[in-house]
Design a protein around this motif. Structure first.
Motif, PDB file in Angstrom:
ATOM      1  N   ARG A 180       0.831  -1.199   0.000  1.00  0.00           N
ATOM      2  CA  ARG A 180       0.000   0.000   0.000  1.00  0.00           C
ATOM      3  C   ARG A 180       0.871   1.257   0.000  1.00  0.00           C
ATOM      4  O   ARG A 180       0.596   2.218  -0.709  1.00  0.00           O
ATOM      5  N   GLU A 181       1.952   1.212   0.821  1.00  0.00           N
ATOM      6  CA  GLU A 181       2.814   2.393   0.887  1.00  0.00           C
ATOM      7  C   GLU A 181       3.511   2.667  -0.432  1.00  0.00           C
ATOM      8  O   GLU A 181       3.865   3.805  -0.727  1.00  0.00           O
ATOM      9  N   ALA A 182       3.706   1.603  -1.245  1.00  0.00           N
ATOM     10  CA  ALA A 182       4.406   1.785  -2.526  1.00  0.00           C
ATOM     11  C   ALA A 182       3.493   2.402  -3.585  1.00  0.00           C
ATOM     12  O   ALA A 182       3.964   2.838  -4.631  1.00  0.00           O
ATOM     13  N   VAL A 183       2.184   2.459  -3.312  1.00  0.00           N
ATOM     14  CA  VAL A 183       1.249   3.002  -4.303  1.00  0.00           C
ATOM     15  C   VAL A 183       1.463   4.504  -4.446  1.00  0.00           C
ATOM     16  O   VAL A 183       1.547   5.226  -3.459  1.00  0.00           O
ATOM     17  N   ARG A 184       1.585   4.969  -5.688  1.00  0.00           N
ATOM     18  CA  ARG A 184       1.648   6.411  -5.961  1.00  0.00           C
ATOM     19  C   ARG A 184       0.366   6.801  -6.675  1.00  0.00           C
ATOM     20  O   ARG A 184       0.120   6.356  -7.789  1.00  0.00           O
ATOM     21  N   LEU A 185      -0.447   7.605  -6.020  1.00  0.00           N
ATOM     22  CA  LEU A 185      -1.719   7.988  -6.620  1.00  0.00           C
ATOM     23  C   LEU A 185      -1.519   9.194  -7.539  1.00  0.00           C
ATOM     24  O   LEU A 185      -0.807  10.135  -7.178  1.00  0.00           O
ATOM     25  N   PRO A 186      -2.141   9.173  -8.713  1.00  0.00           N
ATOM     26  CA  PRO A 186      -2.067  10.356  -9.565  1.00  0.00           C
ATOM     27  C   PRO A 186      -2.923  11.479  -8.986  1.00  0.00           C
ATOM     28  O   PRO A 186      -3.789  11.230  -8.136  1.00  0.00           O
ATOM     29  N   ALA A 187      -2.670  12.704  -9.436  1.00  0.00           N
ATOM     30  CA  ALA A 187      -3.501  13.828  -8.990  1.00  0.00           C
ATOM     31  C   ALA A 187      -4.856  13.717  -9.668  1.00  0.00           C
ATOM     32  O   ALA A 187      -4.992  13.093 -10.727  1.00  0.00           O
ATOM     33  N   ALA A 188      -5.875  14.326  -9.045  1.00  0.00           N
ATOM     34  CA  ALA A 188      -7.210  14.297  -9.630  1.00  0.00           C
ATOM     35  C   ALA A 188      -7.244  15.193 -10.863  1.00  0.00           C
ATOM     36  O   ALA A 188      -6.655  16.278 -10.869  1.00  0.00           O
ATOM     37  N   ALA A 189      -7.931  14.715 -11.906  1.00  0.00           N
ATOM     38  CA  ALA A 189      -8.152  15.567 -13.081  1.00  0.00           C
ATOM     39  C   ALA A 189      -9.106  16.687 -12.688  1.00  0.00           C
ATOM     40  O   ALA A 189      -9.035  17.798 -13.188  1.00  0.00           O
ATOM     41  N   ASP A 190     -10.026  16.344 -11.766  1.00  0.00           N
ATOM     42  CA  ASP A 190     -11.008  17.324 -11.290  1.00  0.00           C
ATOM     43  C   ASP A 190     -10.936  17.296  -9.763  1.00  0.00           C
ATOM     44  O   ASP A 190     -11.401  16.348  -9.123  1.00  0.00           O
ATOM     45  N   GLY A 247      -5.793  12.142   0.746  1.00  0.00           N
ATOM     46  CA  GLY A 247      -4.461  12.277   0.183  1.00  0.00           C
ATOM     47  C   GLY A 247      -3.579  11.053   0.274  1.00  0.00           C
ATOM     48  O   GLY A 247      -2.416  11.095  -0.113  1.00  0.00           O
ATOM     49  N   GLU A 248      -4.124   9.932   0.771  1.00  0.00           N
ATOM     50  CA  GLU A 248      -3.340   8.695   0.884  1.00  0.00           C
ATOM     51  C   GLU A 248      -4.079   7.585   0.152  1.00  0.00           C
ATOM     52  O   GLU A 248      -5.295   7.669  -0.013  1.00  0.00           O
ATOM     53  N   PRO A 249      -3.373   6.506  -0.222  1.00  0.00           N
ATOM     54  CA  PRO A 249      -4.115   5.319  -0.665  1.00  0.00           C
ATOM     55  C   PRO A 249      -5.087   4.920   0.444  1.00  0.00           C
ATOM     56  O   PRO A 249      -4.842   5.207   1.615  1.00  0.00           O
ATOM     57  N   LEU A 250      -6.195   4.271   0.106  1.00  0.00           N
ATOM     58  CA  LEU A 250      -7.159   3.857   1.135  1.00  0.00           C
ATOM     59  C   LEU A 250      -6.428   3.088   2.223  1.00  0.00           C
ATOM     60  O   LEU A 250      -5.649   2.192   1.913  1.00  0.00           O
TER      61      LEU A 250
END
Ligand SMILES: Nc1nc2c(c(=O)[nH]1)N[C@H]1C(S)=C(S)[C@@H](COP(=O)(O)O)O[C@H]1N2
Ligand SMILES: [Mo]
Length: 491
Positions: free
Chosen positions: A183-193, A326-329
């Motif tokens: 989970r910590e390795a997940v990089r979430l993209p920014a929201a388009a909206d 701001g974090e992965p679930l």
């Protein structure tokens, strides 16, 4: 002497057998561990009223309490079996066999179970029977009671039980650690909206966010093997990997999630900024059949949550959420992907640990909670809560700030009023809220005179409807009534 020896033998043999079964399960299929499987079967079989009581009285500790009760029951039965087995040798096999079959049956009754989920319980039961036979050889009637031999054997079996239980805890921890690292390795993209700006004070930190679910162990999701299947009444079925979802245009929205089990004034409400794939465009792109009126979300642990398709397509920001504040679930809140349906209680719109989405009809399928009598349609009722002062607080005379939250997701809050004792309703000040889907924070400056007082709150939504005073229990469609507290004002 033979009776206590029998009880001790039964207990130790069971401890050893359960310990081995738990290690086997921890290393392969955590849901197949006998304690968790029996606990899960108990949860599913528990009448709704008792479940309600457990959630209300125990909150999140309902799970450890249940596992302890299961453990104590097994221990009592095992001790009894040991006592009987001293004289009735058949019990050496029958006792462990009955417990083993119960464990295996419970494992099979779990959603998403496999035939081989019986293995841990059966192996554990067989090893328990061997241990019981070996211990009781030294305590059988007619045989001279060999105290020393018995104690030595008992110490050995006890050691085996401790090692096996310790190993099962260690294996579970290691697996939990691996999941946490994934989970910590997940990089979430920014929201388009990115949605409206949100004051941080409006949000509930992830660590404080309430948790309500039936999962005795937090489901273990291996991201590489995971995908979301969308099937049923659609013109094109789909299978979406986590990468696929992250590659879609994401939205981020502040939404207040509320639990239908929340009592008036209760804690099961929280607000987070959820990041995810908007569900309506995805469903439209797959071509939902005209007759499909229910979307059934299934979790990896077999929960089913049904939401009206019309609700999901009515313009609200229902989403497949991958991020929370701001974090992965967090693992407890549904990693890797959960649903969020603003304006609908969690049990009918916000399935965690998603595995699949099926388009079907309400006629054809009752979801988990609906089968247990909860309402099919679950719009969130207007609610308000006094957070400050606390109930029964002692406060000083003078200006006392009364503060709290109020929510009417989808409709929005128009006003909040506070009443002191039998006085008139006075309007509270509302702090700015980012959208109709979140709670509003309110405060009221109370000129508090000495003595005992009661404080009540009520909200009015933006359709003009005033929160009802009528008391309703959480079952079957959510509690209603005004939150009222007593405080004492000192001179
Ligand atoms: N898989 C799964 N999803 C679930 C549940 C559950 O038991 N299992 N409980 C639901 C209920 S009753 C509520 S109120 C919300 C709570 O979400 P939270 O624990 O993240 O606050 O999750 C919903 N999603
Ligand atoms: Mo809930």
């Amino acid at each position: 002497m033979r009776t206590p020896a029998g009880a001790v033998a039964g207990l130790l043999a069971a401890g050893w057998g359960v310990g081995v079964a738990e290690v086997l399960a921890a290393a392969t299929r955590p849901a197949a561990g006998p304690l968790v499987a029996v606990g899960g079967a108990v949860i599913d079989a528990t009448p709704t009223a008792v479940k309600e009581l457990a959630v209300r009285e125990l909150g999140t500790s309902d799970k450890p309490v249940l596992l302890t009760v299961v453990g104590v029951m097994v221990a009592l039965l095992a001790a009894l079996a040991g006592v009987v087995a001293v004289r009735k040798r058949i019990m050496i096999v029958a006792g462990p066999a009955v417990l083993g079959v119960a464990g295996a049956g419970a494992a099979l009754s779990r959603p998403a179970s496999q035939a081989y989920d019986v293995v841990p319980s059966i192996v554990g039961a067989a090893l328990a029977a061997v241990a019981l036979w070996w211990l009781l050889r030294r305590a059988a009637p007619g045989v001279r009671l060999d105290r020393r031999g018995f104690l030595r054997a008992a110490a050995l079996v006890a050691g085996g039980a401790v090692v096996a239980s310790g190993a099962s805890v260690a294996v579970r921890r290691a697996a939990g650690g691996a999941r946490a690292r994934a989970r910590e390795a997940v990089r979430l993209p920014a929201a388009a909206d990115a949605g409206p700006p949100v004051r941080p004070e409006l949000l509930t930190p992830n660590a404080d966010f309430y948790r309500v679910d039936t999962a005795l162990t937090v489901p273990r999701v291996d991201l590489d093997g995971w995908s979301l299947r969308v099937h049923g009444m659609v013109s094109r079925e789909a299978r979406l990997s986590f990468e696929d979802l992250l590659a879609m245009p994401l939205i981020e929205r502040p939404v207040t999630l509320t639990c239908v089990s929340n009592e008036v004034g209760g804690p099961y409400a929280g607000t987070a900024r959820w990041l995810g794939v908007p569900l309506a465009p995805l469903l439209r792109s797959l071509g939902v059949s005209a007759g499909a009126d229910q979307l059934v979300a299934r979790s990896v642990d077999g929960m089913t949550i049904g939401t009206p398709v019309a609700t999901l397509l009515d313009g609200r920001d229902a989403m497949l959420a991958v991020g929370m504040n701001g974090e992965p679930l967090p693992l407890e809140h549904g990693f890797p992907v959960r649903m969020i349906t603003p304006g609908v209680y969690g049990y009918a719109g916000s399935c965690k640990w998603l595995a699949s989405l099926e388009l079907t009809t309400f006629d054809r399928f009752d979801a988990y909670w609906v089968e247990r009598g909860w309402a099919v349609q679950a719009p969130v009722k207007t609610g308000s809560r006094i957070d400050r002062p606390r109930p029964f607080a002692q406060v000083k005379a003078g200006v006392v700030t009364v503060a709290g939250v109020a929510w009417a997701q989808g409709r929005g809050i128009a006003s909040v009023e506070v009443r002191v004792d039998d006085g008139p309703w006075r309007e509270a000040e509302l702090l700015p809220a980012p959208s109709a889907d979140t709670w509003v924070q309110w405060r009221y400056a109370w000129q508090a005179g000495a003595g005992p007082h009661s404080l009540a709150v009520r909200a009015t939504d933006r359709t003009g409807a005033v929160q009802t005073q009528d008391r309703a229990t959480p079952f079957p469609s959510g509690a209603t009534g005004w939150h009222t507290i007593s405080v004492t004002v000192g001179a």
